[in-house]
Design a protein around this motif. Structure first.
Motif, PDB file in Angstrom:
ATOM      1  N   LEU A 199      11.862  -0.707  -6.711  1.00  7.40           N
ATOM      2  CA  LEU A 199      12.957  -1.564  -6.234  1.00  7.40           C
ATOM      3  C   LEU A 199      13.041  -2.835  -7.066  1.00  7.40           C
ATOM      4  O   LEU A 199      13.785  -3.749  -6.733  1.00  7.40           O
ATOM      5  CB  LEU A 199      12.720  -1.912  -4.754  1.00  7.40           C
ATOM      6  CG  LEU A 199      12.694  -0.728  -3.787  1.00  7.40           C
ATOM      7  CD1 LEU A 199      12.254  -1.189  -2.398  1.00  7.40           C
ATOM      8  CD2 LEU A 199      14.058  -0.058  -3.712  1.00  7.40           C
ATOM      9  N   SER A 200      12.251  -2.916  -8.103  1.00  5.18           N
ATOM     10  CA  SER A 200      12.090  -4.100  -8.981  1.00  5.18           C
ATOM     11  C   SER A 200      12.171  -5.409  -8.198  1.00  5.18           C
ATOM     12  O   SER A 200      12.940  -6.304  -8.525  1.00  5.18           O
ATOM     13  CB  SER A 200      13.080  -4.077 -10.145  1.00  5.18           C
ATOM     14  OG  SER A 200      14.375  -3.812  -9.685  1.00  5.18           O
ATOM     15  N   LEU A 212      10.044  -3.362   4.021  1.00  6.36           N
ATOM     16  CA  LEU A 212       9.133  -2.228   3.815  1.00  6.36           C
ATOM     17  C   LEU A 212       8.563  -1.752   5.141  1.00  6.36           C
ATOM     18  O   LEU A 212       8.022  -2.559   5.905  1.00  6.36           O
ATOM     19  CB  LEU A 212       7.952  -2.638   2.927  1.00  6.36           C
ATOM     20  CG  LEU A 212       8.027  -2.471   1.416  1.00  6.36           C
ATOM     21  CD1 LEU A 212       6.639  -2.695   0.802  1.00  6.36           C
ATOM     22  CD2 LEU A 212       8.554  -1.098   1.008  1.00  6.36           C
ATOM     23  N   ALA A 213       8.672  -0.480   5.388  1.00 10.17           N
ATOM     24  CA  ALA A 213       7.947   0.124   6.521  1.00 10.17           C
ATOM     25  C   ALA A 213       6.612   0.563   5.936  1.00 10.17           C
ATOM     26  O   ALA A 213       6.526   0.902   4.758  1.00 10.17           O
ATOM     27  CB  ALA A 213       8.712   1.328   7.042  1.00 10.17           C
ATOM     28  N   THR A 214       5.550   0.512   6.726  1.00  2.53           N
ATOM     29  CA  THR A 214       4.266   0.855   6.116  1.00  2.53           C
ATOM     30  C   THR A 214       3.458   1.823   6.979  1.00  2.53           C
ATOM     31  O   THR A 214       3.541   1.804   8.207  1.00  2.53           O
ATOM     32  CB  THR A 214       3.404  -0.402   5.853  1.00  2.53           C
ATOM     33  OG1 THR A 214       2.109   0.020   5.395  1.00  2.53           O
ATOM     34  CG2 THR A 214       3.209  -1.223   7.106  1.00  2.53           C
ATOM     35  N   GLY A 215       2.670   2.610   6.301  1.00  6.26           N
ATOM     36  CA  GLY A 215       1.761   3.527   6.982  1.00  6.26           C
ATOM     37  C   GLY A 215       0.402   2.889   7.187  1.00  6.26           C
ATOM     38  O   GLY A 215      -0.525   3.510   7.699  1.00  6.26           O
ATOM     39  N   ASN A 239       2.648  -3.656  -5.672  1.00 11.46           N
ATOM     40  CA  ASN A 239       1.444  -3.000  -6.211  1.00 11.46           C
ATOM     41  C   ASN A 239       1.931  -1.852  -7.090  1.00 11.46           C
ATOM     42  O   ASN A 239       2.316  -0.796  -6.579  1.00 11.46           O
ATOM     43  CB  ASN A 239       0.605  -2.478  -5.033  1.00 11.46           C
ATOM     44  CG  ASN A 239      -0.513  -1.555  -5.479  1.00 11.46           C
ATOM     45  OD1 ASN A 239      -0.624  -1.197  -6.652  1.00 11.46           O
ATOM     46  ND2 ASN A 239      -1.350  -1.149  -4.536  1.00 11.46           N
ATOM     47  N   PRO A 240       1.947  -2.066  -8.406  1.00 10.65           N
ATOM     48  CA  PRO A 240       2.558  -1.055  -9.298  1.00 10.65           C
ATOM     49  C   PRO A 240       1.857   0.302  -9.270  1.00 10.65           C
ATOM     50  O   PRO A 240       2.480   1.325  -9.531  1.00 10.65           O
ATOM     51  CB  PRO A 240       2.460  -1.687 -10.691  1.00 10.65           C
ATOM     52  CG  PRO A 240       1.575  -2.859 -10.571  1.00 10.65           C
ATOM     53  CD  PRO A 240       1.474  -3.247  -9.141  1.00 10.65           C
ATOM     54  N   THR A 241       0.588   0.324  -8.890  1.00 10.74           N
ATOM     55  CA  THR A 241      -0.073   1.648  -8.826  1.00 10.74           C
ATOM     56  C   THR A 241       0.233   2.326  -7.493  1.00 10.74           C
ATOM     57  O   THR A 241       0.120   3.551  -7.379  1.00 10.74           O
ATOM     58  CB  THR A 241      -1.611   1.509  -8.940  1.00 10.74           C
ATOM     59  OG1 THR A 241      -2.110   0.905  -7.721  1.00 10.74           O
ATOM     60  CG2 THR A 241      -2.014   0.666 -10.128  1.00 10.74           C
ATOM     61  N   GLY A 242       0.561   1.529  -6.468  1.00 12.81           N
ATOM     62  CA  GLY A 242       0.784   2.103  -5.138  1.00 12.81           C
ATOM     63  C   GLY A 242      -0.506   2.536  -4.469  1.00 12.81           C
ATOM     64  O   GLY A 242      -0.554   2.841  -3.289  1.00 12.81           O
ATOM     65  N   VAL A 243      -1.632   2.497  -5.240  1.00 15.99           N
ATOM     66  CA  VAL A 243      -2.908   2.962  -4.680  1.00 15.99           C
ATOM     67  C   VAL A 243      -3.559   1.822  -3.889  1.00 15.99           C
ATOM     68  O   VAL A 243      -3.500   0.651  -4.280  1.00 15.99           O
ATOM     69  CB  VAL A 243      -3.868   3.417  -5.820  1.00 15.99           C
ATOM     70  CG1 VAL A 243      -5.254   3.725  -5.275  1.00 15.99           C
ATOM     71  CG2 VAL A 243      -3.271   4.613  -6.549  1.00 15.99           C
ATOM     72  N   SER A 244      -4.169   2.148  -2.765  1.00 20.43           N
ATOM     73  CA  SER A 244      -4.911   1.147  -1.993  1.00 20.43           C
ATOM     74  C   SER A 244      -6.159   1.831  -1.422  1.00 20.43           C
ATOM     75  O   SER A 244      -6.275   3.061  -1.445  1.00 20.43           O
ATOM     76  CB  SER A 244      -4.025   0.597  -0.867  1.00 20.43           C
ATOM     77  OG  SER A 244      -4.690  -0.440  -0.193  1.00 20.43           O
ATOM     78  N   HIS A 245      -7.079   0.996  -0.945  1.00 15.67           N
ATOM     79  CA  HIS A 245      -8.372   1.526  -0.441  1.00 15.67           C
ATOM     80  C   HIS A 245      -9.108   2.280  -1.548  1.00 15.67           C
ATOM     81  O   HIS A 245      -9.849   3.221  -1.283  1.00 15.67           O
ATOM     82  CB  HIS A 245      -8.162   2.444   0.779  1.00 15.67           C
ATOM     83  CG  HIS A 245      -7.823   1.652   2.014  1.00 15.67           C
ATOM     84  ND1 HIS A 245      -7.716   2.207   3.272  1.00 15.67           N
ATOM     85  CD2 HIS A 245      -7.558   0.340   2.183  1.00 15.67           C
ATOM     86  CE1 HIS A 245      -7.422   1.275   4.154  1.00 15.67           C
ATOM     87  NE2 HIS A 245      -7.297   0.135   3.528  1.00 15.67           N
ATOM     88  N   GLN A 248       0.887  -1.184   0.000  1.00 17.80           N
ATOM     89  CA  GLN A 248       0.000   0.000   0.000  1.00 17.80           C
ATOM     90  C   GLN A 248       0.919   1.227   0.000  1.00 17.80           C
ATOM     91  O   GLN A 248       1.623   1.481   0.961  1.00 17.80           O
ATOM     92  CB  GLN A 248      -0.919  -0.028   1.234  1.00 17.80           C
ATOM     93  CG  GLN A 248      -1.867  -1.230   1.189  1.00 17.80           C
ATOM     94  CD  GLN A 248      -2.588  -1.489   2.497  1.00 17.80           C
ATOM     95  OE1 GLN A 248      -1.978  -1.665   3.521  1.00 17.80           O
ATOM     96  NE2 GLN A 248      -3.918  -1.536   2.446  1.00 17.80           N
ATOM     97  N   GLY A 249       0.945   1.914  -1.126  1.00 21.26           N
ATOM     98  CA  GLY A 249       1.924   2.975  -1.318  1.00 21.26           C
ATOM     99  C   GLY A 249       2.931   2.501  -2.353  1.00 21.26           C
ATOM    100  O   GLY A 249       3.035   1.297  -2.633  1.00 21.26           O
ATOM    101  N   ARG A 250       3.662   3.435  -2.901  1.00 18.57           N
ATOM    102  CA  ARG A 250       4.542   3.064  -4.012  1.00 18.57           C
ATOM    103  C   ARG A 250       5.953   2.804  -3.495  1.00 18.57           C
ATOM    104  O   ARG A 250       6.552   3.633  -2.850  1.00 18.57           O
ATOM    105  CB  ARG A 250       4.569   4.237  -5.000  1.00 18.57           C
ATOM    106  CG  ARG A 250       5.324   3.930  -6.261  1.00 18.57           C
ATOM    107  CD  ARG A 250       5.430   5.159  -7.155  1.00 18.57           C
ATOM    108  NE  ARG A 250       6.463   4.925  -8.145  1.00 18.57           N
ATOM    109  CZ  ARG A 250       6.211   4.478  -9.382  1.00 18.57           C
ATOM    110  NH1 ARG A 250       4.974   4.296  -9.758  1.00 18.57           N
ATOM    111  NH2 ARG A 250       7.183   4.262 -10.238  1.00 18.57           N
TER     112      ARG A 250
END
Ligand code: HGY
Ligand code: MN
Ligand code: MN
Ligand code: MN
Length: 400
Positions: free
Chosen positions: A195-196, A342-345, A367-373, A188-190
Motif C-alpha cells: 500500500l506504499s 489494518l485488520a490484524t491476526g 514491515n517489508p518482510t511481513g514476517v513476525s515472531h 505482522q503480515g504483509r
C-alpha cells in the motif's frame, strides 16, 4: 535518542546469536535488563516510573491522574522472536514524548508510557498476562499458579523480581487513570509494503485462543516394543497437527498452529510417556474459534483412543474479536492524513484494554518482510522514524 537508536541500544539484550532471534521472557535476566533500561530512558525524559500491582511499568509525564493519554507496548518476546514486536512501540513512545518535550509542548492531561508484562506468554503460556491481570480478566489464583517450563510458578518468579504476587488483580486505580490508550506496533503480515504507506491505523483484532493437549501413553523401548504393544502419545499428537491444518483450511480465514510440542522424556530411542501440545487457534468474526477447535479436539480424542492413550484438553486463554473505537480511529486518521486501516491476526494489549472498555487504538509501522515472531521481522529506519513522528502527532492531538 530516536526510536531507531533506542532499538539499537537494546539490540544485544536476550539475543540468540546462533539463530539471531530474541528470547526475552517476563522476569528473566534479559527482560529484567530491559525493564532497567526502560526506567533509565524514561528517567532521562523526566518521566516518573512506577510498577503497578501486576508488574506492569508506567512512566508518567505529569502527575498520574484520570483522563491520561497512555501509549506503550511490551518488551518481552516469543522464543527466538524479532527485534521489533513490542520494543518498537516502547521505543517509539519514548521518542514521541521527547519530540513533544523538545518542541516545548505541554500536555493538558497526564501522559504515560506503559510497558505491559508477558504480552507474548512466552514463559507462563498466557498472552497479554499483564493487561489481563490489570483488567481483572484473569483469575489471580490461576495466574499465580502458572508454571514455566522449569516448573517455576509465576508467583515465585514475581516474588524473586520484587513483585508481590499477593497483590495481583484488577487495578482500579491504574485503570481509572487511562483516558485513552494507543499502541504502536510493527506490522505482522504483509500489507503496508503493497500500500506504499509507512504507517496504518488498526481497525480490528481477530478472536484467538490457546488450548493445551496432554496425551498420556506408555513409555517404552523404541526397539524392544512391537507396534501392537505400543501406546505412543506422539501418534495422536500427529493427528492433532494434521486436523488443525485441515479444519483451518476448511474455515474461512482461519489460522491454527501447533508451534510447541513437548514429548517426555524426549529420548530418541524412547517411546514417549506423555506429549504436551499447544494449539493456537484464530478465526475471523465472532465466536467462530471454539467451534473449529471442537472439531479438532474430536479428531484428537479419537486418535488417542485408537492408540490407547488418554487425552486431557485445557483452554488456557481466549480473547474475543475486537473492533477498535471508531471515533478514535477516525481521529487518528484525521491527524495522520489518508493512512490505510489494518485488520490484524495478531493479538495485542490494546485489544485486551479495548475489550474491557478502555478507548484504545493502534498504529502499525510497515514491515517489508511481513514476517513476525522470527528474526526476519523488520522495519526500515525511515519508517521507524515516521512511526515515532506519527505517534507524537497523535499524542499532541489527544492531550491538547
Ligand atoms: O500472539 C499474538 O498474536 C501476539 O503477538 N501476542
Ligand atoms: Mn507478538
Ligand atoms: Mn506484540
Ligand atoms: Mn501486544
Amino acid at each position: 535518542m530516536s526510536a531507531v537508536s533506542l532499538l539499537r541500544d537494546i539490540s544485544d539484550v536476550g539475543r540468540d546469536h546462533w539463530r539471531g532471534g530474541y528470547s526475552r521472557h517476563v522476569f528473566d535476566p534479559a527482560e529484567t535488563q530491559l525493564r532497567e533500561w526502560f526506567a533509565e530512558q524514561a528517567g532521562r525524559r523526566g518521566l516518573d516510573v512506577e510498577a503497578d500491582r501486576n508488574g506492569n511499568l508506567w512512566a508518567w509525564w505529569g502527575t498520574p491522574g484520570p483522563g491520561a493519554v497512555v501509549t506503550g507496548s511490551h518488551l518481552d518476546s516469543v522464543p527466538g522472536g524479532g527485534a521489533f514486536d513490542g520494543p518498537l512501540g516502547v521505543a517509539s513512545a519514548l521518542d514521541a514524548v521527547k519530540r513533544l518535550q523538545d518542541n516545548g509542548f505541554r500536555p493538558r492531561c497526564p501522559v504515560a508510557v506503559v510497558v505491559f508484562m508477558e504480552e507474548e506468554g512466552g514463559r507462563f503460556g498466557v498472552p497479554c498476562l499483564g493487561s489481563r491481570l490489570l483488567t481483572g480478566s484473569l483469575d489471580v489464583d490461576t495466574a499465580r499458579a502458572l508454571r514455566d517450563p522449569d516448573g517455576v510458578t509465576l508467583a515465585e518468579a514475581a516474588r524473586r523480581a520484587g513483585v508481590d504476587p499477593e497483590r495481583f488483580g484488577r487495578d482500579e486505580v491504574a485503570l481509572s487513570r487511562v483516558g485513552r490508550f494507543i499502541e504502536l506496533h510493527v506490522e505482522q503480515g504483509r500489507g503496508l509494503i503493497d500500500l506504499s504507506s509507512p504507517v496504518a491505523v488498526g481497525s480490528t483484532v481477530i478472536e484467538h485462543g490457546r488450548w493445551r493437549f496432554t496425551f498420556t501413553g506408555q513409555g517404552n523401548h523404541a526397539g524392544a516394543t512391537l507396534l501392537a504393544d505400543r501406546r505412543d502419545p506422539m501418534v495422536p499428537a500427529a493427528s492433532l497437527i494434521g486436523a488443525a491444518r485441515r479444519f483451518a483450511a476448511e474455515t474461512e480465514g482461519a489460522r491454527a498452529t501447533v508451534g510447541r510440542l513437548v514429548p517426555r522424556p524426549g529420548g530418541t530411542n524412547v517411546i514417549a510417556s506423555t506429549v504436551d501440545a499447544w494449539l493456537d487457534a484464530r478465526v475471523p468474526g465472532a465466536d467462530n474459534t471454539r467451534p473449529m477447535v471442537e472439531r479438532i479436539i474430536e479428531v484428537a480424542r479419537l486418535a488417542a483412543a485408537v492408540e490407547g492413550c488418554e487425552l486431557t484438553v485445557t483452554e488456557e486463554s481466549h480473547a474475543g474479536a475486537v473492533t477498535f473505537d471508531p471515533g478514535l480511529r477516525e481521529r487518528l486518521g484525521a491527524v495522520l492524513g489518508p493512512v490505510p486501516e489494518l485488520a490484524t491476526g495478531a493479538g495485542h494489549d490494546a485489544a485486551i484494554l479495548a475489550e474491557h472498555g478502555v478507548p484504545s487504538g493502534m498504529l502499525y509501522v510497515r514491515n517489508p518482510t511481513g514476517v513476525s515472531h522470527a528474526p526476519e521481522e523488520f522495519a526500515e529506519d525511515a519508517d521507524v522514524e515516521r512511526g515515532a513522528e506519527a505517534l507524537a502527532e497523535v499524542l499532541r492531538d489527544l492531550s491538547t
